[in-house]
Every structure is written in structure tokens, then in C-alpha cells.
Design an enzyme around this catalytic site. Sequence first.
Site, PDB file in Angstrom:
ATOM      1  N   LYS A  11     -22.645 -21.586 -37.355  1.00  0.00           N
ATOM      2  CA  LYS A  11     -23.698 -21.435 -36.349  1.00  0.00           C
ATOM      3  C   LYS A  11     -24.444 -22.754 -36.066  1.00  0.00           C
ATOM      4  O   LYS A  11     -24.279 -23.734 -36.799  1.00  0.00           O
ATOM      5  CB  LYS A  11     -24.671 -20.355 -36.830  1.00  0.00           C
ATOM      6  CG  LYS A  11     -24.028 -18.958 -36.931  1.00  0.00           C
ATOM      7  CD  LYS A  11     -25.068 -17.884 -37.233  1.00  0.00           C
ATOM      8  CE  LYS A  11     -24.417 -16.511 -37.329  1.00  0.00           C
ATOM      9  NZ  LYS A  11     -25.410 -15.424 -37.500  1.00  0.00           N
ATOM     10  N   TYR A  51     -22.087 -10.524 -29.024  1.00  0.00           N
ATOM     11  CA  TYR A  51     -23.016  -9.714 -29.824  1.00  0.00           C
ATOM     12  C   TYR A  51     -23.425  -8.428 -29.104  1.00  0.00           C
ATOM     13  O   TYR A  51     -24.459  -7.835 -29.450  1.00  0.00           O
ATOM     14  CB  TYR A  51     -24.256 -10.538 -30.174  1.00  0.00           C
ATOM     15  CG  TYR A  51     -24.054 -11.487 -31.347  1.00  0.00           C
ATOM     16  CD1 TYR A  51     -23.708 -11.005 -32.610  1.00  0.00           C
ATOM     17  CD2 TYR A  51     -24.225 -12.857 -31.203  1.00  0.00           C
ATOM     18  CE1 TYR A  51     -23.533 -11.859 -33.692  1.00  0.00           C
ATOM     19  CE2 TYR A  51     -24.056 -13.723 -32.280  1.00  0.00           C
ATOM     20  CZ  TYR A  51     -23.709 -13.211 -33.526  1.00  0.00           C
ATOM     21  OH  TYR A  51     -23.539 -14.057 -34.598  1.00  0.00           O
ATOM     22  N   PHE A  59     -33.841  -7.959 -32.178  1.00  0.00           N
ATOM     23  CA  PHE A  59     -33.583  -9.387 -32.359  1.00  0.00           C
ATOM     24  C   PHE A  59     -32.509  -9.931 -31.419  1.00  0.00           C
ATOM     25  O   PHE A  59     -32.152 -11.107 -31.494  1.00  0.00           O
ATOM     26  CB  PHE A  59     -33.205  -9.678 -33.820  1.00  0.00           C
ATOM     27  CG  PHE A  59     -32.007  -8.906 -34.327  1.00  0.00           C
ATOM     28  CD1 PHE A  59     -30.714  -9.341 -34.064  1.00  0.00           C
ATOM     29  CD2 PHE A  59     -32.175  -7.752 -35.077  1.00  0.00           C
ATOM     30  CE1 PHE A  59     -29.611  -8.630 -34.533  1.00  0.00           C
ATOM     31  CE2 PHE A  59     -31.076  -7.037 -35.554  1.00  0.00           C
ATOM     32  CZ  PHE A  59     -29.791  -7.485 -35.274  1.00  0.00           C
ATOM     33  N   ARG A  87     -16.700 -12.207 -46.482  1.00  0.00           N
ATOM     34  CA  ARG A  87     -18.048 -11.624 -46.607  1.00  0.00           C
ATOM     35  C   ARG A  87     -18.643 -11.927 -47.991  1.00  0.00           C
ATOM     36  O   ARG A  87     -19.837 -12.190 -48.109  1.00  0.00           O
ATOM     37  CB  ARG A  87     -18.022 -10.128 -46.292  1.00  0.00           C
ATOM     38  CG  ARG A  87     -17.744  -9.903 -44.792  1.00  0.00           C
ATOM     39  CD  ARG A  87     -17.850  -8.477 -44.375  1.00  0.00           C
ATOM     40  NE  ARG A  87     -19.225  -7.997 -44.276  1.00  0.00           N
ATOM     41  CZ  ARG A  87     -20.061  -8.290 -43.283  1.00  0.00           C
ATOM     42  NH1 ARG A  87     -19.691  -9.079 -42.298  1.00  0.00           N
ATOM     43  NH2 ARG A  87     -21.275  -7.785 -43.270  1.00  0.00           N
ATOM     44  N   THR A  93     -26.545 -11.103 -45.347  1.00  0.00           N
ATOM     45  CA  THR A  93     -27.038 -11.587 -44.045  1.00  0.00           C
ATOM     46  C   THR A  93     -28.361 -12.337 -44.192  1.00  0.00           C
ATOM     47  O   THR A  93     -28.557 -13.398 -43.598  1.00  0.00           O
ATOM     48  CB  THR A  93     -27.244 -10.382 -43.090  1.00  0.00           C
ATOM     49  OG1 THR A  93     -26.007  -9.672 -43.006  1.00  0.00           O
ATOM     50  CG2 THR A  93     -27.666 -10.840 -41.700  1.00  0.00           C
ATOM     51  N   ARG A 104     -24.545 -18.609 -47.652  1.00  0.00           N
ATOM     52  CA  ARG A 104     -25.898 -18.374 -47.119  1.00  0.00           C
ATOM     53  C   ARG A 104     -26.977 -18.696 -48.146  1.00  0.00           C
ATOM     54  O   ARG A 104     -28.059 -19.163 -47.779  1.00  0.00           O
ATOM     55  CB  ARG A 104     -26.008 -16.945 -46.608  1.00  0.00           C
ATOM     56  CG  ARG A 104     -25.289 -16.780 -45.258  1.00  0.00           C
ATOM     57  CD  ARG A 104     -25.096 -15.351 -44.915  1.00  0.00           C
ATOM     58  NE  ARG A 104     -24.621 -15.134 -43.549  1.00  0.00           N
ATOM     59  CZ  ARG A 104     -24.064 -14.003 -43.154  1.00  0.00           C
ATOM     60  NH1 ARG A 104     -23.915 -13.002 -43.997  1.00  0.00           N
ATOM     61  NH2 ARG A 104     -23.658 -13.859 -41.906  1.00  0.00           N
ATOM     62  N   ASN A 114     -28.601 -18.260 -40.175  1.00  0.00           N
ATOM     63  CA  ASN A 114     -27.967 -17.992 -41.471  1.00  0.00           C
ATOM     64  C   ASN A 114     -26.579 -18.632 -41.586  1.00  0.00           C
ATOM     65  O   ASN A 114     -25.732 -18.176 -42.336  1.00  0.00           O
ATOM     66  CB  ASN A 114     -27.946 -16.493 -41.776  1.00  0.00           C
ATOM     67  CG  ASN A 114     -27.105 -15.695 -40.806  1.00  0.00           C
ATOM     68  OD1 ASN A 114     -26.614 -16.229 -39.817  1.00  0.00           O
ATOM     69  ND2 ASN A 114     -26.911 -14.421 -41.086  1.00  0.00           N
ATOM     70  N   HIS A 117     -21.227 -16.637 -39.359  1.00  0.00           N
ATOM     71  CA  HIS A 117     -20.915 -15.237 -39.008  1.00  0.00           C
ATOM     72  C   HIS A 117     -19.518 -14.937 -39.524  1.00  0.00           C
ATOM     73  O   HIS A 117     -18.632 -15.790 -39.453  1.00  0.00           O
ATOM     74  CB  HIS A 117     -20.941 -15.031 -37.488  1.00  0.00           C
ATOM     75  CG  HIS A 117     -20.277 -13.744 -37.078  1.00  0.00           C
ATOM     76  ND1 HIS A 117     -20.937 -12.556 -37.082  1.00  0.00           N
ATOM     77  CD2 HIS A 117     -18.995 -13.469 -36.711  1.00  0.00           C
ATOM     78  CE1 HIS A 117     -20.096 -11.583 -36.720  1.00  0.00           C
ATOM     79  NE2 HIS A 117     -18.914 -12.125 -36.480  1.00  0.00           N
ATOM     80  N   GLU A 128     -12.827  -9.772 -32.279  1.00  0.00           N
ATOM     81  CA  GLU A 128     -13.582 -11.029 -32.198  1.00  0.00           C
ATOM     82  C   GLU A 128     -12.644 -12.220 -32.050  1.00  0.00           C
ATOM     83  O   GLU A 128     -12.930 -13.159 -31.302  1.00  0.00           O
ATOM     84  CB  GLU A 128     -14.472 -11.169 -33.439  1.00  0.00           C
ATOM     85  CG  GLU A 128     -15.601 -10.146 -33.456  1.00  0.00           C
ATOM     86  CD  GLU A 128     -16.455 -10.182 -34.711  1.00  0.00           C
ATOM     87  OE1 GLU A 128     -17.411  -9.379 -34.793  1.00  0.00           O
ATOM     88  OE2 GLU A 128     -16.191 -11.008 -35.617  1.00  0.00           O
TER      89      GLU A 128
END
Length: 140
Positions: A11, A51, A59, A87, A93, A104, A114, A117, A128
Site C-alpha cells: 500500500k 474495494y 471507512f 494472511r 488487519t 503489519r 496497514n 492487502h 482480485e
Amino acid sequence: MAVERTFSILKPDATRRNLTGKINAKLEESGLRIVAQRRVQLTRTQAEGFYAVHKARPFFNDLCAFMISGPVVLQVLEGENAVAKYRDVMGATNPANAAPGTIRKEFAESIEANSVHGSDSLDNAAQEIAYFFSQCEIVG
Ligand code: CMP
């Protein structure tokens, strides 16, 4: 266990702080392989489409604004059990809840910024990946 592909985004907070190499090292150390990678500036339309599942969440607007606040790195990761493995490597998250050693925990600034993704299921991973990559861009 099967070999899977999952989708990843490094990100804007990660690119801004020049952390893409450190994050890639961590995911490669876990056994995941980067089989496609592209650094881009997302448009608002692309971020909102990606998203869309979160459209009703409070948010959503801030999340989309953040995701276009700087470049991101789009990736396809491949490996045994790749969806669950990534993950685990990412951590929770919210970095406040992330386990020690996760991306993270080490790098994220907040629940929004964070750093990474990752897809939450094999079905979503396929969707995706197809949103951003064509088959010929993925080289396993
Ligand atoms: P990501 O895995 O990219 O999926 C949706 C993102 O929304 C999530 O990571 C967070 O960065 C972001 N987000 C911002 N606020 C929240 C929140 N309150 N709860 C969950 N996700 C949030």
C-alpha cells in the site's frame, strides 16, 4: 496442501517509506513466490471497484482516498496454501492486534495505513488477480 495463488497490494504507506524490498523479503522468506508484480498509481475508479465489497462501510471513502494517495505495488503470490499463508505473514488487519514478526506488526502505521492487502479466500484471490492482471503477465 495445494499450490495456490493469492493477490497482494503493497500500500501507499509502504511505498512512501521505501519498504517494498523489506516486505518482499519477508514474504519470500515464508516460501511465497512473487509470480507477477507491477507498481502503479491507482485511479479512484480502480480503488472503488477493487474495494466495492466495502462500499457500505463507514471507512470506504477514506480507504479509497488513502489507496490513491501514492503508488502501490500489485502482486500475485504463489505457493503451498498461499491464501492462508500470506494472511499469517501479514498479521491482523489492525497492527495493534498483529502477532510479533508479522508484516503489519513490524511496518503498519494504523488500521488504514496497514502496509499490505491480501486476499481472504481462494475465490476472492482469483477475482482480485483477474481485476489487475492478465494471464500472460503471471509467470510462475
Ligand atoms: P484490506 O485488507 O486492504 O481490506 C480493507 C481495508 O480497509 C483493510 O485492509 C484496512 O486497511 C481498511 N480499514 C480501514 N478502517 C477499517 C476498519 N475500521 N475495519 C476494517 N478495515 C478497515
